[in-house]
Write a protein that holds these residues in place. Structure first.
Motif, PDB file in Angstrom:
ATOM      1  N   TYR A 126      -1.544  -0.893 -27.765  1.00 38.09           N
ATOM      2  CA  TYR A 126      -2.117  -0.261 -26.578  1.00 38.09           C
ATOM      3  C   TYR A 126      -1.714   1.204 -26.567  1.00 38.09           C
ATOM      4  O   TYR A 126      -1.233   1.725 -25.553  1.00 38.09           O
ATOM      5  N   ARG A 127      -1.913   1.879 -27.670  1.00 42.82           N
ATOM      6  CA  ARG A 127      -1.455   3.255 -27.778  1.00 42.82           C
ATOM      7  C   ARG A 127      -2.038   4.126 -26.665  1.00 42.82           C
ATOM      8  O   ARG A 127      -1.376   5.044 -26.172  1.00 42.82           O
ATOM      9  N   TYR A 128      -3.283   3.813 -26.253  1.00 43.07           N
ATOM     10  CA  TYR A 128      -3.905   4.639 -25.215  1.00 43.07           C
ATOM     11  C   TYR A 128      -3.145   4.549 -23.891  1.00 43.07           C
ATOM     12  O   TYR A 128      -3.215   5.456 -23.081  1.00 43.07           O
ATOM     13  N   LEU A 129      -2.423   3.453 -23.686  1.00 39.84           N
ATOM     14  CA  LEU A 129      -1.573   3.358 -22.486  1.00 39.84           C
ATOM     15  C   LEU A 129      -0.210   4.003 -22.743  1.00 39.84           C
ATOM     16  O   LEU A 129       0.350   4.672 -21.879  1.00 39.84           O
ATOM     17  N   LEU A 131       0.282   6.489 -24.535  1.00 40.22           N
ATOM     18  CA  LEU A 131       0.072   7.941 -24.433  1.00 40.22           C
ATOM     19  C   LEU A 131       0.086   8.434 -22.988  1.00 40.22           C
ATOM     20  O   LEU A 131       0.181   9.625 -22.736  1.00 40.22           O
ATOM     21  N   ARG A 132      -0.031   7.511 -22.028  1.00 43.45           N
ATOM     22  CA  ARG A 132       0.072   7.924 -20.621  1.00 43.45           C
ATOM     23  C   ARG A 132       1.495   8.264 -20.242  1.00 43.45           C
ATOM     24  O   ARG A 132       1.730   8.941 -19.252  1.00 43.45           O
ATOM     25  N   ARG A 137       3.271  11.987 -24.170  1.00 43.82           N
ATOM     26  CA  ARG A 137       2.285  13.060 -24.012  1.00 43.82           C
ATOM     27  C   ARG A 137       2.925  14.426 -24.247  1.00 43.82           C
ATOM     28  O   ARG A 137       2.324  15.312 -24.855  1.00 43.82           O
ATOM     29  N   LEU A 140       2.876  15.564 -27.723  1.00 45.36           N
ATOM     30  CA  LEU A 140       1.584  16.050 -28.193  1.00 45.36           C
ATOM     31  C   LEU A 140       1.244  17.400 -27.586  1.00 45.36           C
ATOM     32  O   LEU A 140       0.569  18.217 -28.211  1.00 45.36           O
ATOM     33  N   ALA A 549      -0.799  11.313 -32.376  1.00 41.95           N
ATOM     34  CA  ALA A 549      -1.488  10.621 -31.282  1.00 41.95           C
ATOM     35  C   ALA A 549      -1.761   9.163 -31.641  1.00 41.95           C
ATOM     36  O   ALA A 549      -1.485   8.253 -30.875  1.00 41.95           O
ATOM     37  N   PHE A 550      -2.325   8.954 -32.841  1.00 44.64           N
ATOM     38  CA  PHE A 550      -2.692   7.605 -33.234  1.00 44.64           C
ATOM     39  C   PHE A 550      -2.124   7.310 -34.620  1.00 44.64           C
ATOM     40  O   PHE A 550      -2.840   7.397 -35.619  1.00 44.64           O
TER      41      PHE A 550
ATOM     42  N   VAL B 162      -5.707  17.882 -29.949  1.00 42.34           N
ATOM     43  CA  VAL B 162      -5.053  16.658 -30.412  1.00 42.34           C
ATOM     44  C   VAL B 162      -5.741  16.205 -31.688  1.00 42.34           C
ATOM     45  O   VAL B 162      -6.966  16.104 -31.736  1.00 42.34           O
ATOM     46  N   GLU B 163      -4.956  15.970 -32.729  1.00 45.86           N
ATOM     47  CA  GLU B 163      -5.526  15.489 -33.988  1.00 45.86           C
ATOM     48  C   GLU B 163      -5.769  13.988 -33.911  1.00 45.86           C
ATOM     49  O   GLU B 163      -4.871  13.221 -33.618  1.00 45.86           O
ATOM     50  N   LEU B 202     -10.656   7.609 -25.682  1.00 48.29           N
ATOM     51  CA  LEU B 202      -9.358   6.961 -25.458  1.00 48.29           C
ATOM     52  C   LEU B 202      -8.338   7.953 -24.907  1.00 48.29           C
ATOM     53  O   LEU B 202      -7.511   7.608 -24.067  1.00 48.29           O
ATOM     54  N   SER B 206      -6.106   7.868 -21.634  1.00 48.02           N
ATOM     55  CA  SER B 206      -4.667   8.151 -21.672  1.00 48.02           C
ATOM     56  C   SER B 206      -4.242   9.244 -20.699  1.00 48.02           C
ATOM     57  O   SER B 206      -3.065   9.565 -20.617  1.00 48.02           O
ATOM     58  N   PHE B 208      -5.177  12.484 -20.877  1.00 44.28           N
ATOM     59  CA  PHE B 208      -4.989  13.803 -21.492  1.00 44.28           C
ATOM     60  C   PHE B 208      -5.786  14.891 -20.789  1.00 44.28           C
ATOM     61  O   PHE B 208      -5.557  16.067 -21.007  1.00 44.28           O
TER      62      PHE B 208
END
Lengths: 584, 584
Positions: A126-129, A131-132, A137, A140, A549-550, B162-163, B202, B206, B208
């Motif tokens: 759940y990387r998108y979460l 990243l919250r 963040r 990044l 990020a990913f 962001v990459e 995504l 997140s 961003f």
């Protein structure tokens, strides 16, 4: 626009303004007849306030919200009764008049907090979460800022960012290429670049004079904790320069980043030859936040019938200040540490220089106190210090002692992440011998220039030739490396010869570069920085993964999108390839 | 450093300075007892002067140099006797005292001049020499500057670069993916991204908030003149925005680039609906540097027994100002033009509105002068103008008339490359019907949001649903496009339903995005610009190829490095793939 202000900017000076905010519900607290919501966006957190008595309907609506719901509110900025000095908006709250739910949310699988309850695998899925979370963040944001400031610094100095191709040809040398089947040229493959090395040299031949690129590179290696199949380089090249010019320019870049991003003035970077780095630290990327240099002791240890030292090619120690008080248990831990298979020492000898001036060692059977005194003197040890000694084959033992030194530095708190020590390691050897294959390989790459004064050694003693090559090391991490290149085709031919390339094979692999060099190549050199590591160092991270990020996991897999994956047979047919049947 | 000045900066004010320059021998001229050399680097050209009488040895050395040799000289800046006002350094020359050859050069296969004698293929093969030409290098300097200013503008507005990953999973929709076999996960493949679409959405999930990236994308399509298998996008996304916010932000970016790079103030961009663009220009990317809008004439043409018009679904004309004087030959050329297979019209009807007020047409047999007068009135034609008319099936004919309009614009000199007209085309249809397959496809992509007021039409008349989608068009070239996205999972499900995806297939292909949307997706939208085309427009190029440092040809081949190419069998074995045997 769903807002006219962000959650990070409202202050007491904004009191009584009517504002519209949008963001995520971070926390809901009910106290008496009040409901408080922490509304979060990228810029911060602002408290929303709902009063059961004043507006029961709206308060009811607020009570029904869940964590991570996306809402939009309009209300009035008011001074808070109980202020929160931990956040910039802590003096105010919003008395909400209107509330709109923009999107509901299921309960996230882990908490969106700096200290989360989510494990590594769950967070990657759940990387998108993940990243919250502020901490992720912010890494990044730091990465963005470092890349931007790098570009600004280089642009100011007339560097041009030029994009080089991602679909290139495969070069069989070195680490493995990822390859890409060509549909239009069946049976043929592109390769993804491990670096834009050849292209940046071609740009110098083209007279571009100063090139840089912040660019993705690819390496199909088995991954370790700190590697990713795709990684980002700050890749640079300059013409009409010597080593000194490159070092000055990129020391300047590094200082610029420290200054603009961390507000730190870093003094001029010391320089250390590769030979000294190996001798004093057992590493080509020494951590010079602390001294604890290697002290060679072999000559002082011979002739006392201690076979371990007598038979060793190399005996050396480090002096750990104030560690004479180490207990048996602590010393056993250190012995276990050096005996771990990753390090591989056979044992550890210690000498305690007690506060009372007496000396006590684990080899008292063989050495008198006078002997130990001599060792201590050479180590610059004083009463209260502990000398730790390893012995064996030179290179291996240096590596082991290096690990021990770092461990001691960590134990003694000498490796503060906020203390930055930069270092140039220079004068790398040009070649490295593979003893098994009995041939030389380029330590850096085959275009690295030998030091002019060492060129005669190419025939007589290739291993002794030093290169115009350099690494930038920060806190024991190699952040960048580069070299002055060979621009003369005769010297390049010679180099290929030493590397055991037939002229045919050199032509096949590097022909277009060698051809290019026939048309007036300027003297040139450059450097490449690993952006991922650079950011990690600035962020104080142990792994590069959290500044990407990913990222992919150690099996090269993106857990979130589940790639790589099978593709349709049709797609393979079109490309003219088949899967190899799996052997039973 | 091999120099202390560049070849582009010395002026009269520097007279008598002793300087060291390095660069390429661009030209050698001998005049009387003097030898003059134009020394070139990226920054300019400086004249070197050698006097046979003063220093015969040095002059002799200079006479032996060849074109494109790399040299270093030290000498004194002096005022020239015959000045060259065409170059910034034209007032001075260097009286050379020392000359060092840094590298010799073979004679290049073509001249390194703005107007070169090298053909396309030769220049691609020796791209590193082609890049030495000012005109080519300037395109790449422009590209650098545009990318840099784009980053500056977006950074100023809190966008984070962001990459996103290059090794992703394959999505079977749309154009073809390049795929990359995974060694660590045999039988599985990564894909190279056609765009970072899913990842940028995504990032919005997140939080961003504002993302951008200047990023390589990949498409394995058969190449046309203006396509490359790898291309670069300025990819952007914003949260909590509506269409208006995106248009304002990126109109701002475009104006910023015109202003900082070309010194041009561009007025606010007009907006045109897709429907109007098709009706008035027959194109969703109209060139509005000139009017010449389509005028529909069908109703005025019926009932005169002219079967071509009577049977046509659509009859329309354009008015070419001042072209009544066109000769028979010119009109024949235009007829040939529209009949070319790429355009495919059956014929061309013209009406000459002569200066004397009479009207003459190619269909005088069917229509009276009064009839023609009515046509001319509707076309706003005046004496001296020429009306050109096409008829047939609506869409086809609009496309043909669009080509004819552009051709007339070119002939009339109305398409000046230095006259920039920007335009937003908005209100694109959400869906496009494939009549053969009898199903709808997403015009933009399946995440594009329909206009809220059109949502009810999704069931009753999907083809009529308009999207919150927009394109930026400059001088008839689509530079960018984007949309507001669907952030609501119910609407997204509905959309997949309309597109004929089973829930299973939608889940398989876009599952991770749909899952992400369950955890609080903010309203968001974005845009992507084609950097290659953007630079081409600024550079006045017809093809994107010359603003790419190392482009590929129409067969997707890099002629310089000869990629793609065969790889070793060993490499295929390791990847677990085989080449399909070639069918005889």
């Amino acid at each position: 626009m769903y807002r006219n202000s962000t959650c990070g900017e409202l202050k007491l000076a904004d009191e009584n303004k009517i504002v519209t905010l949008a963001g995520w519900v971070s926390k809901i607290r009910k106290m008496g007849g009040m409901t408080f919501i922490d509304l979060r966006d990228r810029y911060g957190i602002t408290q929303l306030s709902f009063n059961q008595e004043v507006n029961p309907e709206l308060c009811e609506q607020a009570n029904k919200l869940g964590r991570e719901w996306v809402i939009m509110v309009t209300g009035t900025v008011k001074e808070r009764s109980s202020k929160n000095s931990n956040i910039p908006t802590g003096d105010i709250e919003i008395i909400v008049a209107e509330l709109t739910v923009l999107n509901a949310s299921q309960t996230p699988p882990f908490t969106i907090e700096t200290e989360t309850d989510g494990g590594d695998e769950l967070r990657m899925k759940y990387r998108y979460l993940d990243l919250r979370r502020n901490v992720v963040r912010q890494n990044l944001e730091l990465r963005h800022r470092m890349a931007f400031e790098t570009r600004r610094y280089l642009d100011d100095r007339a560097f041009l960012e030029v994009e080089t191709p991602v679909l290139i040809g495969s070069t069989p040398e070195g680490a493995r290429d990822f390859i890409v089947p060509s549909r239009m040229n069946q049976g043929e493959f592109y390769a993804l670049p491990q670096s834009p090395q050849l292209f940046k040299q071609l740009l110098m031949v083209s007279g571009f004079d100063r090139y840089f690129q912040i660019v993705k590179c690819f390496r199909d290696e088995d991954l370790r904790a700190d590697r990713q199949p795709e990684f980002t380089q700050i890749d640079c090249e300059m013409s009409f320069v010597e080593q000194e010019d490159v070092l000055t320019t990129f020391e300047g870049l590094t200082k610029h980043l420290f200054k603009t991003i961390k507000g730190l003035e870093i003094p001029d970077f010391p320089r250390m030859s590769y030979a000294d780095a190996m001798k004093q630290y057992g590493s080509d990327k020494p951590d010079i936040r602390f001294e604890m240099k290697f002290v060679e002791l072999k000559d002082l240890t011979v002739g006392r019938d201690f076979v371990v030292f007598d038979s060793a090619e190399y005996v050396a120690g480090i002096c750990a200040e104030g560690c004479a008080v180490y207990t048996r248990k602590q010393l056993d831990e250190l012995t276990e540490f050096v005996k771990r298979p990753q390090i591989g020492a056979k044992g550890l000898i210690y000498v305690r220089y007690n506060e009372d001036g007496t000396l006590k060692s684990s080899v008292d059977k063989f050495y008198s106190e006078e002997d130990l005194k001599l060792w201590a003197e050479r180590c610059n040890a004083k009463p209260g210090d502990l000398i730790l000694i390893l012995a064996g084959e030179t290179e291996k033992t240096q590596k082991q002692l290096c690990e021990l030194r770092l461990e001691m530095g960590t134990r003694l708190g000498l490796r503060d992440k906020n203390n930055y020590k930069c270092l140039w390691v220079i004068d790398f050897p040009l070649l490295e011998k593979d003893e098994e294959l009995n041939r030389f390989f380029a330590k850096h790459h085959p275009f690295t220039s030998p030091k002019p004064e060492d060129i005669p050694l190419l025939d007589s003693d290739p291993g002794a030739v030093r290169a115009n090559a350099y690494d930038l090391v920060i806190n024991g991490v190699e952040i960048g490396g580069g070299s002055i290149r060979i621009h003369n085709s005769d010297l390049q031919k010679k180099m290929f010869e030493v590397l055991g390339f037939t002229p045919e094979r050199a032509q096949e692999q590097f022909g277009f570069l060698m051809n290019a060099f026939k048309y007036g190549a300027p003297p040139h050199g450059g450097i490449a920085f690993g952006l991922d590591r650079f950011v990690s160092i600035f962020a104080g991270l142990d792994s590069i993964r959290d500044c990407i990020a990913f990222p992919k996991n150690n099996a090269g897999r993106d857990m979130m999108i589940d790639a790589p994956s099978r593709v349709e047979q049709e797609q393979l047919d079109e490309l003219g390839i088949m899967l190899k049947p799996v052997k039973e």
